[in-house]
Design a protein around this motif. Structure first.
Motif, PDB file in Angstrom:
ATOM      1  N   ALA B  36     -12.632   0.633   0.304  1.00 21.36           N
ATOM      2  CA  ALA B  36     -11.524  -0.225   0.257  1.00 21.36           C
ATOM      3  C   ALA B  36     -10.707  -0.885   1.576  1.00 21.36           C
ATOM      4  O   ALA B  36     -11.111   0.009   2.712  1.00 21.36           O
ATOM      5  N   ASP B  37     -10.537  -1.800   2.412  1.00 22.39           N
ATOM      6  CA  ASP B  37      -9.909  -1.694   3.351  1.00 22.39           C
ATOM      7  C   ASP B  37      -8.272  -3.100   3.210  1.00 22.39           C
ATOM      8  O   ASP B  37      -8.202  -3.411   1.992  1.00 22.39           O
ATOM      9  N   THR B  38      -7.721  -2.144   4.178  1.00 26.51           N
ATOM     10  CA  THR B  38      -6.503  -3.390   4.631  1.00 26.51           C
ATOM     11  C   THR B  38      -6.482  -3.852   5.590  1.00 26.51           C
ATOM     12  O   THR B  38      -7.361  -3.512   6.436  1.00 26.51           O
ATOM     13  N   LEU B  43     -11.099   2.723   3.160  1.00 26.92           N
ATOM     14  CA  LEU B  43     -10.934   4.168   3.181  1.00 26.92           C
ATOM     15  C   LEU B  43     -12.495   4.432   2.380  1.00 26.92           C
ATOM     16  O   LEU B  43     -12.437   3.233   1.420  1.00 26.92           O
ATOM     17  N   ARG B  45     -14.911   5.505  -0.204  1.00 27.75           N
ATOM     18  CA  ARG B  45     -15.028   6.466  -0.810  1.00 27.75           C
ATOM     19  C   ARG B  45     -16.617   7.025  -1.620  1.00 27.75           C
ATOM     20  O   ARG B  45     -17.297   5.877  -0.861  1.00 27.75           O
TER      21      ARG B  45
END
Lengths: 444, 145
Positions: B36-38, B43, B45
């Motif tokens: 997951a990216d911002t 992140l 997982r």
């Protein structure tokens, strides 16, 4: 002072006879200060080449010191003067009169060395008695002294003071938490001397080990800056009264100032240490009540007089009478150091303010670093915060929420927008001594 | 329940490599993963074959690992399969924090992972230059049919 009160361990209201100078009428105190100041400046001029040279360079002689404000004309002494004259260059007494040496840890190179004559040790003991008495201790108290013994001034300074007060001293020195707790419980200590952060650690371990600390009444905490919020937390979690004390080896060690029952600033033992507050940038003496850097002059030290020593501690002098009746002026709790200060977009900022903001968000202080840059003529502040196991979540929105709250807290505490960057655990450089918090990449 | 390991990554090139190499050295097989990216951070997982060994390997490589329980739910591999499961969750008023699939590739012994790149043409060229096989859509679609 209530005359006729002889026994210092009378019910509340009484005080140890050593505390009498705490209550001197102000004219008498100022007179005493001037007299002692003239003596100490003359001694420094006569016996310490560095002080003599600096005064002569400015065309000053000790006789020109007619009133207390004249002190402002004398040059400052700074920490590097102690390093440059290492080890014994600032001594004003021959070695056969010096009975004790202490030294700082020397995290940034050679340590600084400080010396005491027999009379200096007596003064030190006296101000520590006054410190403990101000914190409400008396004969019958059992004082566990967990300040480190050795070259560090904390341990022995507190030790002799508590003994001279008539308390029972347990010299545990620092470290070995489980043993500290065993002794605290089994010997029934009623007072503890250590750093405030170590005390919090002790309380936490005591809870885990189910150690009974209910006899502990008073904490005498110093050797590191701490906040009012931390006091509240300590007092609520442990049920003790937590008092802040102040001192530094260059001046004498612990015993320069102490809080009283009012817990509203630290009384300076002004009959031995003369305070000034200066602008840390210009060196100008500031009017009473203004915040600035504390400068101290020893009034009675023989072995190592200090003239206008720049402590780098930022505080303000309070001269309003204290509820406790002491006439000694107070300093506000010290949470910042002038050598840590940086200026961003014209605003003075201390790393401690960033710490306050980070603590506000999560209650534990993560490792962090402040990076200052300048883009298109505008200062930018970035705060890199390590994602510790406590801060880490596998949910993006929690991490983003944390990120937002950190930025908001910094804005709220400092009044400055900073860019917060969450960085990987253990990715920020560690230093062996004091953490280097600020990296300034702005080209001047 | 499955144990999921997650790692905080800074958003810069090369950050994925260290954890994957740490798992490789420890012989821990990755079953599936999600990144997951911002714009601030990433992140990662992971679901691995031996979560405890995987966690230790990552921690020994100096990483901070968050361990959480995730729930693998079987879904019918046909149109509406996932929708049916989501309908059941919705009726039970259970919200989904995030989800990612287990993937099977078109050829035996191969898995397919879908990557998203900032500069797809440049990435494609780089990947092919190293002799890696890029699947095309028709292969994956053919496998599914």
């Amino acid at each position: 002072m209530s005359p006729g009160r002889v026994a210092w361990n009378d019910p509340p209201g009484g005080f140890h006879p050593a505390s009498a100078p705490d209550y001197l009428p102000l004219p008498r105190l100022r007179e005493l200060q001037l007299q002692r100041l003239q003596g100490v400046v003359a001694r420094a001029h006569e016996r310490v080449p560095l002080f003599r040279r600096r005064m002569e360079e400015r065309g000053l002689d000790p006789g020109a010191l007619r009133a207390l404000p004249d002190l402002g004309r004398l040059p400052f002494t700074v920490k590097s003067d102690l390093r440059d004259t290492y080890p014994f260059g600032l001594f004003a007494s021959p070695m056969e009169e010096i009975v004790r040496l202490h030294a700082s840890s020397g995290t940034t190179g050679k340590p600084i060395v400080v010396a005491y004559t027999k009379a200096d040790l007596e003064v030190w003991t006296e101000v520590m008695v006054r410190t403990f008495a101000a914190c409400g201790l008396h004969r019958g108290d059992i004082v566990q002294n967990a300040y480190g013994y050795g070259l560090f001034t904390g341990g022995l300074g507190a030790h002799y003071g508590a003994e001279a007060l008539g308390a029972t001293v347990i010299p545990t020195s620092g470290g070995n938490t489980e043993r500290q707790l065993m002794v605290l419980q089994d010997f029934g200590a009623t007072a503890l001397c250590c750093t405030p952060s170590y005390f919090l650690h002790l309380v936490e371990r005591a809870r885990e080990l189910q150690v009974d600390l209910s006899r502990l009444r008073v904490g005498v905490f110093g050797a590191e800056p701490w906040s009012e919020a931390m006091r509240q937390r300590i007092q609520e979690e442990s049920g003790i009264r937590a008092y802040d004390i102040y001192g530094l080896s260059e001046i004498i060690g612990p015993g320069v100032g102490a809080e009283c029952a009012a817990q509203d600033g630290l009384h300076l033992f002004e009959d031995h240490f003369y305070p000034e507050i200066i602008d840390p940038v210009t060196g100008e003496v500031l009017p009473e009540g203004a915040e600035g850097e504390l400068v101290l002059t020893t009034l009675s030290k023989q072995a190592m007089p200090m003239i206008r020593y720049r402590t780098r501690d930022v505080t303000a002098l309070v001269s309003e009478p204290c509820r406790c009746g002491r006439t000694l002026r107070r300093i506000r709790r010290i949470g910042r150091r002038s050598d840590d200060m940086f200026i961003i977009r014209g605003v003075n900022v201390f790393p401690s303010q960033v710490e306050t903001a980070l603590l506000e968000v999560k209650g534990t202080l993560p490792h962090y670093q402040i990076v200052l840059t300048r883009a298109k003529g505008l200062d930018e502040m970035e705060v890199k915060v390590e994602v510790t196991p406590e801060l880490f979540s596998d949910k993006i929105r929690e991490l983003e929420g944390l990120h937002r709250r950190l930025e908001a807290a910094i804005d709220h505490v400092l009044g400055i927008r900073a860019k917060v960057t969450l960085v990987e655990p253990r990715s920020l450089a560690r230093s062996e001594g004091k953490a280097k918090r600020v990296t300034d990449l702005r080209s001047v | 329940m499955l144990r999921q390991l997650s790692l905080f990554l800074e958003n810069r090139p090369g950050q994925l490599r260290a954890p994957c190499e740490a798992l490789a050295r420890a012989g821990v097989d990755i079953l599936t993963m999600s990144l997951a990216d911002t714009d601030q951070f990433g992140l990662l997982r992971l679901v691995v074959r031996d979560a405890e060994r995987g966690r230790r390997a990552l921690e020994e490589a100096g990483m901070v690992v968050n361990v959480a329980d995730v729930v693998p739910i079987e879904v019918d591999d046909r149109p509406g399969g996932l929708a049916a499961v989501l309908a059941a969750l919705d009726e039970g008023q259970i919200g989904v924090e995030y989800m990612y699939p287990f993937a099977a590739g078109p050829r035996a012994g191969k898995a397919a992972i879908v990557f998203r790149f900032d500069d797809p043409p440049r990435a494609l060229a780089a990947v092919q230059a190293r002799g890696l096989r890029v699947l095309d859509e028709s292969e994956l679609v053919a496998k599914k049919l």
